[in-house]
Every structure is written in C-alpha cells, then in structure tokens.
Write a protein that holds these residues in place. Structure first.
Motif, PDB file in Angstrom:
ATOM      1  N   TYR A  23      -6.252  -8.666  -3.552  1.00  0.00           N
ATOM      2  CA  TYR A  23      -5.112  -8.428  -4.419  1.00  0.00           C
ATOM      3  C   TYR A  23      -4.579  -7.014  -4.215  1.00  0.00           C
ATOM      4  O   TYR A  23      -5.318  -6.094  -3.848  1.00  0.00           O
ATOM      5  CB  TYR A  23      -5.498  -8.620  -5.888  1.00  0.00           C
ATOM      6  N   ARG A  24      -3.302  -6.861  -4.503  1.00  0.00           N
ATOM      7  CA  ARG A  24      -2.683  -5.543  -4.609  1.00  0.00           C
ATOM      8  C   ARG A  24      -2.000  -5.491  -5.976  1.00  0.00           C
ATOM      9  O   ARG A  24      -1.208  -6.382  -6.323  1.00  0.00           O
ATOM     10  CB  ARG A  24      -1.643  -5.316  -3.509  1.00  0.00           C
ATOM     11  N   THR A  25      -2.336  -4.457  -6.761  1.00  0.00           N
ATOM     12  CA  THR A  25      -1.843  -4.330  -8.126  1.00  0.00           C
ATOM     13  C   THR A  25      -0.929  -3.121  -8.268  1.00  0.00           C
ATOM     14  O   THR A  25      -1.271  -2.024  -7.818  1.00  0.00           O
ATOM     15  CB  THR A  25      -3.018  -4.214  -9.115  1.00  0.00           C
ATOM     16  N   GLN A  26       0.201  -3.351  -8.897  1.00  0.00           N
ATOM     17  CA  GLN A  26       1.181  -2.291  -9.121  1.00  0.00           C
ATOM     18  C   GLN A  26       0.545  -1.115  -9.862  1.00  0.00           C
ATOM     19  O   GLN A  26      -0.184  -1.315 -10.837  1.00  0.00           O
ATOM     20  CB  GLN A  26       2.344  -2.846  -9.945  1.00  0.00           C
ATOM     21  N   PRO A  27       0.780   0.096  -9.408  1.00  0.00           N
ATOM     22  CA  PRO A  27       0.186   1.250 -10.091  1.00  0.00           C
ATOM     23  C   PRO A  27       0.754   1.429 -11.500  1.00  0.00           C
ATOM     24  O   PRO A  27       1.912   1.087 -11.758  1.00  0.00           O
ATOM     25  CB  PRO A  27       0.558   2.443  -9.189  1.00  0.00           C
ATOM     26  N   THR A  28      -0.069   1.951 -12.393  1.00  0.00           N
ATOM     27  CA  THR A  28       0.369   2.214 -13.756  1.00  0.00           C
ATOM     28  C   THR A  28       1.313   3.415 -13.773  1.00  0.00           C
ATOM     29  O   THR A  28       1.029   4.444 -13.141  1.00  0.00           O
ATOM     30  CB  THR A  28      -0.843   2.529 -14.657  1.00  0.00           C
ATOM     31  N   GLY A  74       2.083   2.220  -3.284  1.00  0.00           N
ATOM     32  CA  GLY A  74       1.079   2.664  -4.233  1.00  0.00           C
ATOM     33  C   GLY A  74       0.279   1.565  -4.888  1.00  0.00           C
ATOM     34  O   GLY A  74      -0.532   1.825  -5.794  1.00  0.00           O
ATOM     35  N   TYR A  75       0.453   0.313  -4.442  1.00  0.00           N
ATOM     36  CA  TYR A  75      -0.293  -0.795  -5.031  1.00  0.00           C
ATOM     37  C   TYR A  75      -1.787  -0.660  -4.699  1.00  0.00           C
ATOM     38  O   TYR A  75      -2.151  -0.380  -3.558  1.00  0.00           O
ATOM     39  CB  TYR A  75       0.224  -2.127  -4.497  1.00  0.00           C
ATOM     40  N   ARG A  76      -2.631  -0.883  -5.697  1.00  0.00           N
ATOM     41  CA  ARG A  76      -4.075  -0.717  -5.541  1.00  0.00           C
ATOM     42  C   ARG A  76      -4.713  -1.964  -4.930  1.00  0.00           C
ATOM     43  O   ARG A  76      -4.410  -3.086  -5.327  1.00  0.00           O
ATOM     44  CB  ARG A  76      -4.735  -0.422  -6.894  1.00  0.00           C
ATOM     45  N   TYR A  77      -5.616  -1.725  -3.997  1.00  0.00           N
ATOM     46  CA  TYR A  77      -6.396  -2.796  -3.356  1.00  0.00           C
ATOM     47  C   TYR A  77      -7.546  -3.206  -4.269  1.00  0.00           C
ATOM     48  O   TYR A  77      -8.160  -2.368  -4.935  1.00  0.00           O
ATOM     49  CB  TYR A  77      -6.940  -2.276  -2.027  1.00  0.00           C
ATOM     50  N   GLY A  78      -7.868  -4.524  -4.310  1.00  0.00           N
ATOM     51  CA  GLY A  78      -9.002  -4.939  -5.113  1.00  0.00           C
ATOM     52  C   GLY A  78      -9.397  -6.389  -4.897  1.00  0.00           C
ATOM     53  O   GLY A  78      -8.683  -7.181  -4.278  1.00  0.00           O
ATOM     54  N   SER A  79     -10.593  -6.722  -5.393  1.00  0.00           N
ATOM     55  CA  SER A  79     -11.132  -8.088  -5.427  1.00  0.00           C
ATOM     56  C   SER A  79     -11.115  -8.793  -4.072  1.00  0.00           C
ATOM     57  O   SER A  79     -10.588  -9.910  -3.947  1.00  0.00           O
ATOM     58  CB  SER A  79     -10.390  -8.936  -6.459  1.00  0.00           C
ATOM     59  N   ALA A  90       0.840  -1.202   0.000  1.00  0.00           N
ATOM     60  CA  ALA A  90       0.000   0.000   0.000  1.00  0.00           C
ATOM     61  C   ALA A  90       0.876   1.253   0.000  1.00  0.00           C
ATOM     62  O   ALA A  90       0.600   2.226  -0.727  1.00  0.00           O
ATOM     63  CB  ALA A  90      -0.936  -0.011   1.201  1.00  0.00           C
ATOM     64  N   ALA A  91       1.932   1.246   0.783  1.00  0.00           N
ATOM     65  CA  ALA A  91       2.832   2.398   0.837  1.00  0.00           C
ATOM     66  C   ALA A  91       3.550   2.612  -0.487  1.00  0.00           C
ATOM     67  O   ALA A  91       3.953   3.728  -0.823  1.00  0.00           O
ATOM     68  CB  ALA A  91       3.844   2.202   1.964  1.00  0.00           C
TER      69      ALA A  91
END
Length: 243
Positions: free
Chosen positions: A237-242, A84-89, A81-82
C-alpha cells in the motif's frame, strides 16, 4: 486476474470509478476496502490523483493505493513515493489447487461450514483481528457477506476455537479471516479449518484457491507452504501523508 479476484473476494461498501482506477470506500473499515485498485491507467495521472485525494478527503479518509500485480500505470508506485505517500503492509498473494491442498492437509477433525457467519464466528474473528467499535463491526459484517462465501468453524472443549472465511469467485476460493482463539493455538487448527472449507467448496465446483499473507509472517507462510501454496504475486500500500 489476481487483482480482480481479490477485489471481488473482499467487496467495498461503495466503489467510484476515477478514470479507470477503482476507489473503494467503506467507512475506514479495513485497508483493502478503503483503497484504490489502479486497474487501468487514467489519461492524466496527476488529475486522477487530485480527484482521488478529494474523494477520500470528503469521507474523512486519507487516499490509499493498493499496488498489486496489475498496477496501472506501471510507474505509479514511484509517482506516489515522489508525492510523499508512505509505503506499508507488504503482502504476498499465494495460490494452490484445491486438490493439492486436500491431499497435503490431514483430515479427521469436523469443521462446520455455513453460508453466513453466526455471532460466535463473528465474536472470535473480531476479538482476534477486528479494529473499532460496534459500528465498525457492522460494516465489517457487510463486507464479509456482500459476496458469496463459506464460513468455517472448529469447536474445541465446548467453544469456538478457530474460524475462517472462503470467498467464492467463479471456480476460485479466497481465504480470509483466519483466526484461532489464543488458548487453542499451535494445535494445527488453522490447517483444519482451511481443509474443511476447501473440502466443502470442492463439492461446489471450486478448483483453485488464493490467499494473502503479510510478507513478514514467516510462521503463516510456512504453514501455507506445507499446504501446497506458492507465491504468485506481491502487493503493498501507499498512504497519503498527513497534512
């Protein structure tokens, strides 16, 4: 245990060990098969993260982490999270004994069970839940058939009305790919195909079952509760920011 069951129940095209993390890569087809299972803590989290990001980047994919019941290190979610990975699903993992499910669900409607998905099975599942072109569908078929599984089909009015897949891992069965044709919904066919698969699996030594369901899917969760499933864990999931 649940993380390992889920990993084996939905295998990836390839896996790369990154200091104890398992990076799964499958051409971007399905989030599960294109995410990191952090099963053991790396010696240096920052270095491992950089390696993961370079690895997925080389495949034209963002780095994605599946953060389940046995995430390592324990604070990985806050680290991502720190970064910048996005939380989802957000997803619940639910478990039940096969015997209990068979007792609770009604019997009577025939379910065809096979060791491979035929084209009708694939057509319905892909129409309901698939994403992508023919190449993506080919990758999805590989994922489905890369490990032992059973494929259930319910027919109604001369056509396939409901399908599901049960991955078999030791004495566990994992429910995946539940799909009901839009015109056949609200008739209990999801319960029918689930029971048919588990009845067949029980004859092959499967004694416990698990499934994954999105946390916000109240209707599906109510159906599974009626079948005897109870929440055992959650993941997201945590997804790498674009860039």
């Amino acid at each position: 245990m649940l993380d390992e069951l889920m990993r084996r129940g939905w295998p990836a095209l390839s896996e790369v060990d990154v200091s104890g993390w398992v990076a799964r890569i499958s051409g971007g087809v399905t989030q599960r098969a294109n995410s990191v299972a952090p099963l053991a803590a790396p010696p240096d989290v920052g270095t491992a993260l950089s390696r993961v990001e370079r690895l997925y980047g080389s495949h034209g994919l963002p780095a994605v982490f599946q953060l389940g019941p046995s995430v390592h290190p324990a604070d990985l979610d806050s680290v991502l999270a720190a970064r910048g990975y996005r939380y989802g699903s957000p997803t619940t993992v639910e478990v039940a004994s096969v015997a209990q499910v068979l007792d609770l669900l009604p019997d009577g409607v025939p379910v065809a069970v096979a060791a491979e998905p035929d084209e009708e099975w694939m057509d319905l599942w892909w129409a309901v839940d698939g994403r992508g072109d023919d190449a993506a569908r080919d990758v999805a078929r590989w994922i489905l058939t890369a490990g032992p599984a059973l494929y259930g089909t319910v027919r109604s009015e001369g056509t396939v009305a409901a399908v599901a897949r049960l991955a078999t891992v030791d004495d566990w069965g994992g429910l995946y790919c539940m799909a009901v044709r839009p015109g056949a919904r609200r008739r209990g066919l999801g319960s029918v195909v689930l029971r048919g698969l588990l009845a067949h699996a029980a004859t092959e030594g499967v004694r416990h079952c698990w499934l994954q369901v999105r946390a916000e899917s109240s209707g599906a969760r109510a159906l599974y509760a009626r079948a005897g499933f109870a929440e055992a864990a959650r993941y997201h999931y945590r997804t790498q920011p674009t860039p």
